[in-house]
Design a protein around this motif. Structure first.
Motif, PDB file in Angstrom:
ATOM      1  N   ARG A 434       0.730  -1.277  -0.093  1.00  0.00           N
ATOM      2  CA  ARG A 434      -0.083  -0.003  -0.025  1.00  0.00           C
ATOM      3  C   ARG A 434       0.674   1.295   0.033  1.00  0.00           C
ATOM      4  O   ARG A 434       0.487   2.098  -0.516  1.00  0.00           O
ATOM      5  CB  ARG A 434      -0.980  -0.121   1.178  1.00  0.00           C
ATOM      6  CG  ARG A 434      -1.968   1.100   1.419  1.00  0.00           C
ATOM      7  CD  ARG A 434      -2.873   0.769   2.568  1.00  0.00           C
ATOM      8  NE  ARG A 434      -3.882   1.573   2.656  1.00  0.00           N
ATOM      9  CZ  ARG A 434      -5.466   1.119   2.613  1.00  0.00           C
ATOM     10  NH1 ARG A 434      -5.369  -0.329   2.363  1.00  0.00           N
ATOM     11  NH2 ARG A 434      -6.320   1.920   2.877  1.00  0.00           N
ATOM     12  N   PHE A 510      -3.610   9.444  -2.962  1.00  0.00           N
ATOM     13  CA  PHE A 510      -3.861   8.241  -1.839  1.00  0.00           C
ATOM     14  C   PHE A 510      -3.382   8.897  -0.672  1.00  0.00           C
ATOM     15  O   PHE A 510      -4.024   8.387   0.311  1.00  0.00           O
ATOM     16  CB  PHE A 510      -2.630   7.567  -2.504  1.00  0.00           C
ATOM     17  CG  PHE A 510      -3.083   6.585  -3.714  1.00  0.00           C
ATOM     18  CD1 PHE A 510      -4.188   6.137  -3.698  1.00  0.00           C
ATOM     19  CD2 PHE A 510      -2.049   6.229  -4.711  1.00  0.00           C
ATOM     20  CE1 PHE A 510      -4.664   5.192  -4.910  1.00  0.00           C
ATOM     21  CE2 PHE A 510      -2.388   5.700  -5.570  1.00  0.00           C
ATOM     22  CZ  PHE A 510      -3.811   5.125  -5.810  1.00  0.00           C
ATOM     23  N   ALA A 513      -6.567  10.169   0.811  1.00  0.00           N
ATOM     24  CA  ALA A 513      -7.543   9.020   1.064  1.00  0.00           C
ATOM     25  C   ALA A 513      -7.127   8.217   2.138  1.00  0.00           C
ATOM     26  O   ALA A 513      -8.119   7.774   3.102  1.00  0.00           O
ATOM     27  CB  ALA A 513      -7.312   8.196  -0.206  1.00  0.00           C
ATOM     28  N   GLU A 514      -5.855   8.065   2.689  1.00  0.00           N
ATOM     29  CA  GLU A 514      -5.510   7.165   3.931  1.00  0.00           C
ATOM     30  C   GLU A 514      -6.056   8.033   5.012  1.00  0.00           C
ATOM     31  O   GLU A 514      -6.266   7.348   6.119  1.00  0.00           O
ATOM     32  CB  GLU A 514      -4.081   7.208   4.028  1.00  0.00           C
ATOM     33  CG  GLU A 514      -3.395   6.395   2.795  1.00  0.00           C
ATOM     34  CD  GLU A 514      -3.540   4.720   3.150  1.00  0.00           C
ATOM     35  OE1 GLU A 514      -4.661   4.422   3.970  1.00  0.00           O
ATOM     36  OE2 GLU A 514      -2.988   3.931   2.522  1.00  0.00           O
ATOM     37  N   LYS A 515      -6.396   9.431   4.951  1.00  0.00           N
ATOM     38  CA  LYS A 515      -6.689  10.215   6.321  1.00  0.00           C
ATOM     39  C   LYS A 515      -8.389  10.072   6.391  1.00  0.00           C
ATOM     40  O   LYS A 515      -8.898  10.566   7.424  1.00  0.00           O
ATOM     41  CB  LYS A 515      -6.304  11.419   6.202  1.00  0.00           C
ATOM     42  CG  LYS A 515      -4.966  11.547   6.024  1.00  0.00           C
ATOM     43  CD  LYS A 515      -4.495  12.927   6.070  1.00  0.00           C
ATOM     44  CE  LYS A 515      -2.733  13.207   5.923  1.00  0.00           C
ATOM     45  NZ  LYS A 515      -2.421  14.568   5.594  1.00  0.00           N
ATOM     46  N   SER A 517     -12.308   7.971   6.459  1.00  0.00           N
ATOM     47  CA  SER A 517     -12.625   6.721   6.787  1.00  0.00           C
ATOM     48  C   SER A 517     -13.291   6.046   5.192  1.00  0.00           C
ATOM     49  O   SER A 517     -13.953   6.781   4.633  1.00  0.00           O
ATOM     50  CB  SER A 517     -13.954   6.684   7.554  1.00  0.00           C
ATOM     51  OG  SER A 517     -13.320   7.375   9.035  1.00  0.00           O
ATOM     52  N   PRO A 518     -13.184   4.754   5.421  1.00  0.00           N
ATOM     53  CA  PRO A 518     -13.906   4.216   4.033  1.00  0.00           C
ATOM     54  C   PRO A 518     -15.482   4.469   4.005  1.00  0.00           C
ATOM     55  O   PRO A 518     -16.102   4.594   5.031  1.00  0.00           O
ATOM     56  CB  PRO A 518     -13.833   2.606   4.015  1.00  0.00           C
ATOM     57  CG  PRO A 518     -12.736   2.603   5.323  1.00  0.00           C
ATOM     58  CD  PRO A 518     -12.885   3.683   6.027  1.00  0.00           C
ATOM     59  N   LEU A 541     -11.762  10.989  -3.640  1.00  0.00           N
ATOM     60  CA  LEU A 541     -11.312  10.348  -2.221  1.00  0.00           C
ATOM     61  C   LEU A 541     -11.671   8.930  -1.947  1.00  0.00           C
ATOM     62  O   LEU A 541     -10.768   7.994  -1.449  1.00  0.00           O
ATOM     63  CB  LEU A 541     -10.984  11.343  -1.198  1.00  0.00           C
ATOM     64  CG  LEU A 541     -10.284  12.752  -1.193  1.00  0.00           C
ATOM     65  CD1 LEU A 541     -10.445  13.322  -0.120  1.00  0.00           C
ATOM     66  CD2 LEU A 541      -8.942  12.283  -1.612  1.00  0.00           C
ATOM     67  N   HIS A 542     -13.048   8.970  -1.887  1.00  0.00           N
ATOM     68  CA  HIS A 542     -13.486   7.523  -1.655  1.00  0.00           C
ATOM     69  C   HIS A 542     -13.233   6.592  -2.475  1.00  0.00           C
ATOM     70  O   HIS A 542     -13.062   5.235  -2.323  1.00  0.00           O
ATOM     71  CB  HIS A 542     -15.177   7.701  -1.474  1.00  0.00           C
ATOM     72  CG  HIS A 542     -15.278   8.035  -0.075  1.00  0.00           C
ATOM     73  ND1 HIS A 542     -15.722   9.552   0.240  1.00  0.00           N
ATOM     74  CD2 HIS A 542     -15.360   7.647   1.385  1.00  0.00           C
ATOM     75  CE1 HIS A 542     -16.161   9.843   1.643  1.00  0.00           C
ATOM     76  NE2 HIS A 542     -15.801   8.541   2.208  1.00  0.00           N
ATOM     77  N   ARG A 545      -9.772   5.450  -1.708  1.00  0.00           N
ATOM     78  CA  ARG A 545      -9.807   4.430  -0.845  1.00  0.00           C
ATOM     79  C   ARG A 545     -10.270   3.246  -0.978  1.00  0.00           C
ATOM     80  O   ARG A 545      -9.654   2.261  -0.328  1.00  0.00           O
ATOM     81  CB  ARG A 545     -10.527   5.100   0.447  1.00  0.00           C
ATOM     82  CG  ARG A 545     -10.438   4.516   1.861  1.00  0.00           C
ATOM     83  CD  ARG A 545      -8.886   4.240   2.359  1.00  0.00           C
ATOM     84  NE  ARG A 545      -9.178   3.330   3.494  1.00  0.00           N
ATOM     85  CZ  ARG A 545      -9.084   4.017   4.831  1.00  0.00           C
ATOM     86  NH1 ARG A 545      -8.739   5.193   5.030  1.00  0.00           N
ATOM     87  NH2 ARG A 545      -9.116   2.837   5.771  1.00  0.00           N
ATOM     88  N   ASP A 549      -8.308  -0.234  -0.498  1.00  0.00           N
ATOM     89  CA  ASP A 549      -8.876  -1.341   0.320  1.00  0.00           C
ATOM     90  C   ASP A 549      -9.350  -2.743  -0.307  1.00  0.00           C
ATOM     91  O   ASP A 549      -9.459  -3.523   0.276  1.00  0.00           O
ATOM     92  CB  ASP A 549      -9.917  -0.695   1.060  1.00  0.00           C
ATOM     93  CG  ASP A 549      -9.625   0.389   2.176  1.00  0.00           C
ATOM     94  OD1 ASP A 549      -8.381   0.538   2.348  1.00  0.00           O
ATOM     95  OD2 ASP A 549     -10.497   1.102   2.679  1.00  0.00           O
TER      96      ASP A 549
END
Length: 935
Positions: A434, A510, A513-515, A517-518, A541-542, A545, A549
């Motif tokens: 990742r 990316f 996006a890591e910051k 929530s899904p 962003l989603h 993410r 994931d």
């Protein structure tokens, strides 16, 4: 819109006259009566029978002639070919324009039954309805029915006067004399010992045993051989297998829920031990019907008795059936059917729905028996999800059960440890991958759409990436070109632009996006409807993410991620798995055995089920037995209020006065010796069965059998001491015309070895047969599914133990068994078919079993002697129990020379070439008729 097909098209039939007119054998008619007729009555008679007064589509299906005539839609059935039959197309419900019955699909089991019926040629014994009015119901006249030969009391016929010592010969020679025939000449001693040894043990005689018999010049030399064979533990294995055919033995349930019957082997071993111990047949019968209700002198005897009752619970069951009352009655039906066939030679299954169409057995008799078997517990309270499971009787102490449960807990902990270690390693791996998500995107652009590993590895190495992940990344991107998130990357690749210009773009997305929530899972959008640009799910962003994931996304790990684990981690995981698998492979089953028991609720009576349906109940019938049979007995069983009545039923069956039991078993023993019964329809002594060729002999044997303690071994001695048994298989010229089918036994019948005998003989002659007796042999825990998640059965058949101990998997028999007429293990079979078809020869020529046996046979000959001629003589002695002739020696030597020359181009090593040539010769001997057939 569906065409207005009536059920007429589903069952309209025009079988080619040559096929349709062929007479069906008893087993096929029994299948129709028990299985097919009830389906037709239930699903079709409402619209297509004289009784209903309807013939939609111009079709009646309540007689054979009506079905053959067909309906308005024309031919709809091709006998022998379900896939070409419209009837099957319609009931399968796969054609939207042709679905019958129109009210809803049939259960899968009924469809399968119709398919099987058509495969066997659509046998149908029903007679045509002559008038347009329903015919009057058939009235069963029990008094008249009792006149049928099999229902009459067993007589004690005098032995005919003849110049013979054995009474059997007196009966046989008297019948032969009526046709101007005599017995054939006596068989030579080599033929006789080979015949007897295979007959009683299923194995060939050793050269030493043959030599000892030849050297014994005493008048009772053959009697000594028979006694020796009857003392052999292999006798119980051979003759136990005969009974297991009758008992429809299997190591798996079959049908759609093919779970392992992991304790059925205990019943198999019980049968072998009972046969070896010469357990009286009346006791053997009683234990199998009601062993759990017998008093026992000690715990081992109690366990033996309970194990015997698996006979009633070995049948295939639709374990997923949601209607548990129907499932119970289906099992009761199967138990009545196997009990009737095995001990009385009667087909009782069809009486579930109606009075027997041929035999004097009213429906009341069926439900009198059903009340007994419904008072029997055949199912466990345990279930596997929604699946019912067969009853298992406890056979161990509380400590035994606790030990297994303790092992199961240990295994559970070991599985958890493996999962934890794997999960931690995979999490670390995913974290690493990742963190390099952008690097994988950039490197993937340098690869073609469908790369191979050799193309991926150099690029992965140059960028410090995992080659397996990079390969998956590029394949994923090629297969998902329309994903909005990767559109900039796809555009750049398509235009051959510099993808590295996008590094900053994807790195920033990316990181952001890591910051977050899904996104929560949203309801599926209507097909073709795009997500709104401002929705959470559709946001950039989603999407990023979600891409990061997704386990099967652009950063997917290989199917076996352990190949990417650090060395020390991989070794730890493998060690944990090895420990877990060792525990699992040695994990014992719970100390139980397949069995039956009395049910908590004992029924004194059971209502008749109209047309066999438990939803349509008629008058109640008290527990009882078959009335037409009872007419020959002096005493009638009295059923206790506190027990099922199985013990009383068993004792009724085991009565010496019973007109069927001793006749049926005497006929079975005779058929297993002579490959044909005195009554050729061994499982049907009813009106559709064949009449006995020697009725007086059958009654004499039945009476002799019960008078001599129901001893099978004594019956063998009697039969095998006769001239009839010891005659040669040479066919007299006169007999070819006057007794072409050898029903009068003018010579000993030649028979092909059965599947197990062929396999065991190959291993025995090769010197590889493992003679270990008994024990569990199916490589599955009890109630474990036989087929894995890919619908593959990984049961192996490489064992060198006797074929008796090979796993018997319903729906997926061992290929050699299938080719050599092994019986359907879901059905009671008294006498096997014996076919001759080309795939049998092809299998033996090309199978690993035959090839390995031939090489081992050759190696055995090399060890026996360095001399070529002596090796050849030994080969003939081992394979055929006789000396090779001078001509055979010469031909074999010529063959070896030719084989050596043929192998010269492919094998330069002369020693190996010689061994291969001998292996080919040995295989030729093993494939010969003399090896496969018994004279």
């Amino acid at each position: 819109m569906k065409p207005s097909f009536s059920i007429a098209l589903a069952f309209a039939l025009l079988v080619r006259s040559a096929m349709a007119a062929a007479p069906a054998d008893d087993a096929r008619i029994a299948f129709f009566e028990k299985t097919v007729r009830p389906i037709l009555v239930k699903r079709c008679y409402e619209c297509h029978s004289v009784e209903a007064g309807k013939s939609k589509g111009g079709l009646l299906i309540d007689s054979r002639d009506s079905i053959l005539k067909g309906g308005d839609s024309g031919p709809a059935l091709v006998a022998g070919d379900p896939d070409k039959s419209h009837i099957i197309e319609s009931v399968r419900y796969q054609n939207q324009d042709l679905q019958m019955p129109p009210k809803g699909a049939m259960p899968a089991a009924e469809v399968k039954a119709l398919e099987e019926w058509i495969k066997m040629g659509a046998p149908d014994p029903r007679e045509a309805v002559i008038s347009g009015k329903p015919s009057a119901p058939r009235i069963i006249d029990l008094k008249e029915g009792a006149k049928h030969w099999a229902f009459r009391p067993i007589s004690q016929p005098p032995v005919p006067k003849a110049d013979v010592a054995n009474p059997i010969d007196a009966f046989i020679t008297t019948k032969l004399a009526e046709k101007g025939l005599t017995l054939a000449a006596p068989a030579d001693k080599r033929t006789l010992i080979r015949r007897a040894t295979f007959d009683l043990t299923g194995l060939p005689p050793s050269p030493q045993e043959v030599d000892a018999f030849l050297a014994d010049k005493s008048p009772d030399s053959f009697a000594k051989v028979v006694d020796r064979l009857l003392r052999s533990p292999q006798y119980g294995e051979k003759w136990g297998r005969h009974w297991l055919d009758v008992a429809r033995y299997s190591d798996s349930n079959g049908l759609d829920e093919n779970i392992a019957l992991g304790t059925a082997w205990k019943y198999r071993d019980y049968v072998v031990q009972a046969i070896n111990a010469d357990k009286p047949f009346d006791q053997f019968l009683t234990e199998q019907i009601a062993g759990d209700l017998l008093e026992a002198k000690d715990l081992p005897t109690r366990k033996e008795h309970v194990t015997a009752t698996a006979f009633l619970n070995l049948g295939a069951k639709v374990l997923a059936e949601p209607d548990k009352e129907k499932l119970t009655m289906d099992v009761v039906d199967e138990q009545i059917d196997v009990m009737g066939r095995a001990f009385m030679g009667l087909t009782l299954g069809c009486v579930r729905c109606h009075d027997h169409k041929f035999d004097p057995i009213p429906q009341d008799d069926y439900y009198a028996l059903a009340a007994i078997f419904k008072s029997t517990q055949s199912f466990s309270v345990d279930r596997i999800g929604a699946l019912s499971t067969a009853y298992e009787a406890p056979m161990g102490s509380l400590d035994d059960f606790a030990a297994v449960k303790s092992s199961e807990r240990i295994l559970k902990d070991q599985r958890a440890a493996v999962s934890k270690a794997e999960a931690a390693a995979i999490a670390d791996l995913r974290k690493e991958v990742r963190e390099h998500a952008v690097d994988y995107l950039m490197a993937a652009a340098a690869l073609p759409e469908t790369p191979v590993m050799s193309q991926v590895q150099p690029i992965a190495k140059a960028h410090g990436l995992r080659a397996h992940v990079l390969l998956n990344c590029r394949v994923y991107l090629a297969a998902n070109e329309t994903l909005p998130f990767f559109k900039p990357w796809q555009d750049a690749v398509e235009k051959h632009a510099d993808v590295t210009a996008l590094r900053g773009y994807y790195a920033a997305i990316f990181a952001a996006a890591e910051k977050i929530s899904p996104a929560p899972k949203a309801k599926p959008k209507a097909k073709g409807k795009a997500a709104s640009s401002d929705s959470d799910e559709g946001s950039l962003l989603h999407q990023a993410r979600a891409a990061l994931d997704a386990p099967a996304g652009f950063l997917a790990l290989p199917p076996e991620p352990i190949i990417l684990f650090p060395k020390e981690v991989a070794e730890k995981v493998r060690s944990l798995k090895d420990t877990m698998m060792a525990t699992e492979s040695n994990l014992p089953d719970l100390p139980t055995t397949l069995a039956v028991s009395d049910a908590p609720k004992i029924l004194k009576e059971l209502p008749v089920h109209i047309r066999g349906s438990h939803l349509a109940l008629g008058k109640p019938v008290a527990r009882g037995v078959i009335q037409v049979v009872q007419a020959s007995l002096n005493t009638k069983p009295q059923f206790p209020a506190s027990q099922s009545g199985r013990l009383e039923l068993a004792r009724w069956l085991a009565s010496p006065e019973h007109p069927l039991t001793s006749r049926v078993i005497a006929n079975r023993v005779w058929s297993w010796h002579f490959a044909q019964g005195i009554v050729s329809s061994t499982d049907n002594f009813g009106l559709l069965g064949q009449k006995p060729s020697h009725p007086e002999l059958l009654d004499w044997l039945a009476h002799w059998f019960t008078s001599n303690g129901w001893s099978l071994k004594d019956m063998h001695r009697l039969i095998m001491s006769s001239r009839t048994y010891q005659q040669s298989s040479e066919v007299p010229a006169a007999a070819a015309l006057s007794d072409p089918e050898n029903r009068l036994l003018n010579h000993f019948p030649v028979r092909r070895l059965e599947a197990e005998e062929i396999r065991d003989a190959l291993l025995d002659v090769a010197g590889n047969l493992d003679s270990t007796i008994g024990g569990k042999t199916i490589p599955r825990r009890n109630r474990e599914f036989v087929f894995n998640h890919t619908s593959k059965d990984f049961t192996s058949y490489g064992s060198t133990r006797r074929a008796l101990y090979m796993p018997i998997i319903r729906n997926n028999l061992y290929d050699l068994f299938q080719q050599f007429d092994y019986p359907d293990p879901s059905t009671s079979t008294g006498l096997r078919n014996s076919t001759v078809v080309s795939p049998q020869a092809l299998l033996l020529m090309n199978s690993d079993l035959a090839g390995d046996a031939a090489r081992a046979f050759a190696a055995r000959l090399f060890k026996a002697s360095p001399d070529k001629e002596q090796r050849l003589r030994t080969a003939y002695l081992l394979a055929f129990a006789r000396e090779a002739t001078a001509g055979e020696i010469r031909r074999a030597e010529n063959y070896l020379t030719a084989a050596d020359a043929a192998l010269n181009s492919s094998q330069q090593d002369s020693t190996k070439r010689e061994q291969q040539a001998w292996a080919l010769l040995c295989q030729a001997l093993m494939m010969s008729n003399e090896f496969i057939y018994l004279r």
